[in-house]
Design a protein around this motif. Sequence first.
Motif, PDB file in Angstrom:
ATOM      1  N   MET A 408      35.747 -37.303 -16.374  1.00 50.84           N
ATOM      2  CA  MET A 408      34.958 -36.078 -16.228  1.00 50.84           C
ATOM      3  C   MET A 408      33.685 -36.339 -15.432  1.00 50.84           C
ATOM      4  SD  MET A 408      35.591 -34.930 -20.143  1.00 50.84           S
ATOM      5  CE  MET A 408      34.011 -34.151 -20.273  1.00 50.84           C
ATOM      6  N   TRP A 409      33.034 -37.448 -15.738  1.00 52.91           N
ATOM      7  CA  TRP A 409      31.820 -37.786 -14.993  1.00 52.91           C
ATOM      8  C   TRP A 409      32.133 -38.012 -13.519  1.00 52.91           C
ATOM      9  CZ3 TRP A 409      30.838 -42.704 -12.763  1.00 52.91           C
ATOM     10  CH2 TRP A 409      29.552 -42.829 -12.217  1.00 52.91           C
ATOM     11  N   TRP A 410      33.248 -38.668 -13.232  1.00 48.31           N
ATOM     12  CA  TRP A 410      33.617 -38.946 -11.845  1.00 48.31           C
ATOM     13  C   TRP A 410      33.961 -37.662 -11.098  1.00 48.31           C
ATOM     14  CZ3 TRP A 410      33.026 -42.476  -8.369  1.00 48.31           C
ATOM     15  CH2 TRP A 410      33.835 -42.495  -7.231  1.00 48.31           C
ATOM     16  N   LEU A 411      34.681 -36.756 -11.770  1.00 47.95           N
ATOM     17  CA  LEU A 411      35.043 -35.503 -11.113  1.00 47.95           C
ATOM     18  C   LEU A 411      33.828 -34.623 -10.837  1.00 47.95           C
ATOM     19  CD1 LEU A 411      38.292 -34.581 -13.104  1.00 47.95           C
ATOM     20  CD2 LEU A 411      38.152 -35.393 -10.733  1.00 47.95           C
ATOM     21  N   ARG A 412      32.793 -34.781 -11.614  1.00 46.70           N
ATOM     22  CA  ARG A 412      31.609 -33.954 -11.438  1.00 46.70           C
ATOM     23  C   ARG A 412      30.435 -34.740 -10.866  1.00 46.70           C
ATOM     24  NH1 ARG A 412      30.069 -28.828 -13.282  1.00 46.70           N
ATOM     25  NH2 ARG A 412      27.822 -28.584 -13.243  1.00 46.70           N
ATOM     26  N   ARG A 413      30.696 -35.860 -10.260  1.00 45.95           N
ATOM     27  CA  ARG A 413      29.620 -36.685  -9.727  1.00 45.95           C
ATOM     28  C   ARG A 413      28.823 -35.899  -8.674  1.00 45.95           C
ATOM     29  NH1 ARG A 413      34.452 -38.047  -7.561  1.00 45.95           N
ATOM     30  NH2 ARG A 413      34.595 -38.474  -5.303  1.00 45.95           N
ATOM     31  N   PRO A 414      27.537 -36.172  -8.568  1.00 50.79           N
ATOM     32  CA  PRO A 414      26.676 -35.395  -7.657  1.00 50.79           C
ATOM     33  C   PRO A 414      27.128 -35.408  -6.211  1.00 50.79           C
ATOM     34  CG  PRO A 414      25.356 -36.688  -9.172  1.00 50.79           C
ATOM     35  CD  PRO A 414      26.771 -37.119  -9.376  1.00 50.79           C
ATOM     36  N   THR A 415      27.808 -36.483  -5.785  1.00 53.17           N
ATOM     37  CA  THR A 415      28.216 -36.552  -4.383  1.00 53.17           C
ATOM     38  C   THR A 415      29.277 -35.517  -4.032  1.00 53.17           C
ATOM     39  OG1 THR A 415      29.830 -38.275  -4.971  1.00 53.17           O
ATOM     40  CG2 THR A 415      27.658 -38.990  -4.186  1.00 53.17           C
ATOM     41  N   ARG A 416      29.861 -34.891  -5.028  1.00 53.62           N
ATOM     42  CA  ARG A 416      30.851 -33.843  -4.766  1.00 53.62           C
ATOM     43  C   ARG A 416      30.214 -32.457  -4.695  1.00 53.62           C
ATOM     44  NH1 ARG A 416      36.364 -34.278  -7.982  1.00 53.62           N
ATOM     45  NH2 ARG A 416      36.886 -32.955  -6.218  1.00 53.62           N
ATOM     46  N   GLY A 417      28.882 -32.432  -4.791  1.00 54.66           N
ATOM     47  CA  GLY A 417      28.187 -31.168  -4.618  1.00 54.66           C
ATOM     48  C   GLY A 417      28.017 -30.340  -5.868  1.00 54.66           C
ATOM     49  N   PHE A 418      28.317 -30.923  -7.037  1.00 59.42           N
ATOM     50  CA  PHE A 418      28.158 -30.168  -8.277  1.00 59.42           C
ATOM     51  C   PHE A 418      26.705 -30.109  -8.726  1.00 59.42           C
ATOM     52  CE2 PHE A 418      32.694 -30.869  -8.555  1.00 59.42           C
ATOM     53  CZ  PHE A 418      33.142 -29.717  -9.169  1.00 59.42           C
ATOM     54  N   GLY A 419      25.897 -31.074  -8.307  1.00 64.53           N
ATOM     55  CA  GLY A 419      24.528 -31.137  -8.816  1.00 64.53           C
ATOM     56  C   GLY A 419      24.497 -31.798 -10.173  1.00 64.53           C
ATOM     57  N   ALA A 420      23.321 -31.915 -10.707  1.00 68.29           N
ATOM     58  CA  ALA A 420      23.149 -32.582 -12.003  1.00 68.29           C
ATOM     59  C   ALA A 420      23.289 -31.567 -13.125  1.00 68.29           C
ATOM     60  CB  ALA A 420      21.784 -33.242 -12.074  1.00 68.29           C
ATOM     61  N   PRO A 421      24.341 -31.675 -13.964  1.00 70.41           N
ATOM     62  CA  PRO A 421      24.531 -30.706 -15.044  1.00 70.41           C
ATOM     63  C   PRO A 421      23.647 -30.990 -16.247  1.00 70.41           C
ATOM     64  CG  PRO A 421      26.288 -32.309 -15.097  1.00 70.41           C
ATOM     65  CD  PRO A 421      25.423 -32.665 -13.918  1.00 70.41           C
ATOM     66  N   TYR A 422      22.968 -32.147 -16.278  1.00 67.40           N
ATOM     67  CA  TYR A 422      22.197 -32.543 -17.443  1.00 67.40           C
ATOM     68  C   TYR A 422      20.722 -32.355 -17.129  1.00 67.40           C
ATOM     69  CZ  TYR A 422      26.741 -34.557 -18.078  1.00 67.40           C
ATOM     70  OH  TYR A 422      28.087 -34.722 -18.159  1.00 67.40           O
ATOM     71  N   GLU A 423      20.200 -31.262 -17.553  1.00 68.33           N
ATOM     72  CA  GLU A 423      18.848 -30.847 -17.182  1.00 68.33           C
ATOM     73  C   GLU A 423      17.806 -31.769 -17.805  1.00 68.33           C
ATOM     74  OE1 GLU A 423      16.075 -26.823 -17.452  1.00 68.33           O
ATOM     75  OE2 GLU A 423      18.037 -26.911 -18.421  1.00 68.33           O
ATOM     76  N   ARG A 424      16.836 -32.194 -17.000  1.00 66.64           N
ATOM     77  CA  ARG A 424      15.742 -33.017 -17.492  1.00 66.64           C
ATOM     78  C   ARG A 424      14.678 -32.140 -18.120  1.00 66.64           C
ATOM     79  NH1 ARG A 424      16.329 -38.113 -15.531  1.00 66.64           N
ATOM     80  NH2 ARG A 424      17.631 -38.351 -13.660  1.00 66.64           N
ATOM     81  N   GLY A 425      13.845 -32.788 -18.925  1.00 68.10           N
ATOM     82  CA  GLY A 425      12.718 -32.080 -19.509  1.00 68.10           C
ATOM     83  C   GLY A 425      13.047 -31.297 -20.755  1.00 68.10           C
ATOM     84  N   SER A 426      14.277 -31.457 -21.294  1.00 69.29           N
ATOM     85  CA  SER A 426      14.651 -30.681 -22.488  1.00 69.29           C
ATOM     86  C   SER A 426      13.804 -31.082 -23.690  1.00 69.29           C
ATOM     87  CB  SER A 426      16.135 -30.878 -22.797  1.00 69.29           C
ATOM     88  OG  SER A 426      16.454 -32.254 -22.885  1.00 69.29           O
ATOM     89  N   LEU A 427      13.385 -32.358 -23.750  1.00 68.04           N
ATOM     90  CA  LEU A 427      12.563 -32.794 -24.876  1.00 68.04           C
ATOM     91  C   LEU A 427      11.169 -32.166 -24.807  1.00 68.04           C
ATOM     92  CD1 LEU A 427      12.250 -34.581 -27.358  1.00 68.04           C
ATOM     93  CD2 LEU A 427      11.607 -36.471 -25.851  1.00 68.04           C
ATOM     94  N   ARG A 428      10.609 -32.088 -23.611  1.00 65.27           N
ATOM     95  CA  ARG A 428       9.264 -31.507 -23.463  1.00 65.27           C
ATOM     96  C   ARG A 428       9.255 -30.022 -23.796  1.00 65.27           C
ATOM     97  NH1 ARG A 428       9.521 -34.353 -18.586  1.00 65.27           N
ATOM     98  NH2 ARG A 428       9.722 -32.378 -17.464  1.00 65.27           N
ATOM     99  N   ARG A 429      10.365 -29.350 -23.589  1.00 64.04           N
ATOM    100  CA  ARG A 429      10.405 -27.907 -23.825  1.00 64.04           C
ATOM    101  C   ARG A 429      10.718 -27.543 -25.275  1.00 64.04           C
ATOM    102  NH1 ARG A 429      12.650 -28.187 -18.631  1.00 64.04           N
ATOM    103  NH2 ARG A 429      14.755 -28.322 -19.456  1.00 64.04           N
ATOM    104  N   LEU A 430      10.973 -28.534 -26.120  1.00 63.65           N
ATOM    105  CA  LEU A 430      11.232 -28.231 -27.530  1.00 63.65           C
ATOM    106  C   LEU A 430       9.968 -27.669 -28.181  1.00 63.65           C
ATOM    107  CD1 LEU A 430      13.321 -31.170 -29.063  1.00 63.65           C
ATOM    108  CD2 LEU A 430      14.054 -28.816 -28.687  1.00 63.65           C
TER     109      LEU A 430
END
Length: 474
Positions: A408-430
């Motif tokens: 799954m990670w390989w199929l959705r790797r950023p080089t295929r144009g999917f972008g990063a599905p795991y948003e950063r900053g989720s801890l700061r926004r809690l």
Amino acid sequence: MTSDVEVQPSAEPSRPPTPSAPRTWAALRPLLLRLHFYAGILVAPFLFVAATSGLLYAASFQLERAVHAHELTVPVQEDQRADLPLSRQIAAARAAHPEGVVAAVRPAAEPGETTRVLLDVPGLAESTRLAVFVAPRTGEVRGALESYGSSAALPVRTWISGLHRNLHLGEPGRLYSELAASWLWVVALGGLVLWLSRRRRAGRRLRGVIAPERGGSGLRRALSWHGSLGLWAVAGLLFLSATGLTWSKYAGGNVDVIQGALGWSTPALSTSASTSASASAGDHAAHSGDAHGSPDAAVVDVDRVAEAAAAGGLSGPLEIAWPAKPGGVYVVKEMDRLWPQRNDQVAVDPVGGQIVGELRFDDFPLVAKLIRWGIDGHMGVLFGLANQILLAALAVGLMSVIVLGYRMWWLRRPTRGFGAPYERGSLRRLPWRLTLPLAVVVVAVGVFVPLLGISLLGFLVLDVVLGRIGAARR
């Protein structure tokens, strides 16, 4: 390692969120998703190695019996001759290996099995003894092999056990297995929550939760199989994680401390005989000059010890352990790990032959029983072959889930144009109402399971560094 890929179903439209949908989950979900992703990417290799070696160990008992069949078995005699007295079988073993001192004997429990005489021999590794195998009816010595630990593992099973426990790297290698056990329950529970929440949001019925989707392909198919297999395996994975941690170095030490503080520790049999019996045993041993008791005393007394244990209700398979020092007692233990278990112990006066102490498994605290059952289940001996098959299925399931996660990670790797599905900053926004109790829980778990806490801190540092690097590039 559930990758929460937003693959919209073609036939079933997503249900819009209801106004009463809890905001707590909306805040926690991105954080849990990111933690699951990091654990899947970085800890999954340790889990895969543990699963592979665990799969080997599940088959190790059959391998042991096949490889060491000559030592473990004898042709079943068709005549009606009775077994030789234990004393004569032990004498045969000592004659073949006079360099050793008798430490214990495991009489043959079934027809066709050999008696195992365990000798302390200089130069062997810690917790290792020389097992001499004797034919019960003829006294023939069938061979001798190194025997490790209380499970009396022979070389094949000892090697596989060492691979699973520490990769044959000694104490440093134990960190790998403890790290795997520390994260297994986190990955399993996190994946379960993410999978159930995704299925609920997608409006899936029960079959869509417990079984893979039909007709999917690529990323969608991998996600469906990953989640469904993880759901079926989650209970077993939690069991393996909990039981693995009980005998780990750091978390296991904390478990021992809690058990002792609450009075839940496994009780120990008192091995001190009465004053008069101890004195006479000491005199007997002193006369012979043997630290374990004299060889002559062992030959004379062992048969009476076995008779006393049988009269006390103990039945095979048994282990009769010699006194550890002059004035000590014989300790006879039931070694039946199958269900229902027989794990009673008695202490027998080496001179008089009377039972001077006993420890019944029924009197163990409940937690001590649960740990005993858990460890035996983890080793695959609690329910025999069925236990081994279940462990093998769990190992194959975990390996499959890990491979699907990486796919799954390989199929959705950023080089295929999917972008990063795991948003950063989720801890700061809690919100603070979630951050404070979550921090308390994480610190408490990190202290109790140190390798989990240290590696989790490492993930946090890595995430911050990667975020800084990404921001600098942008």
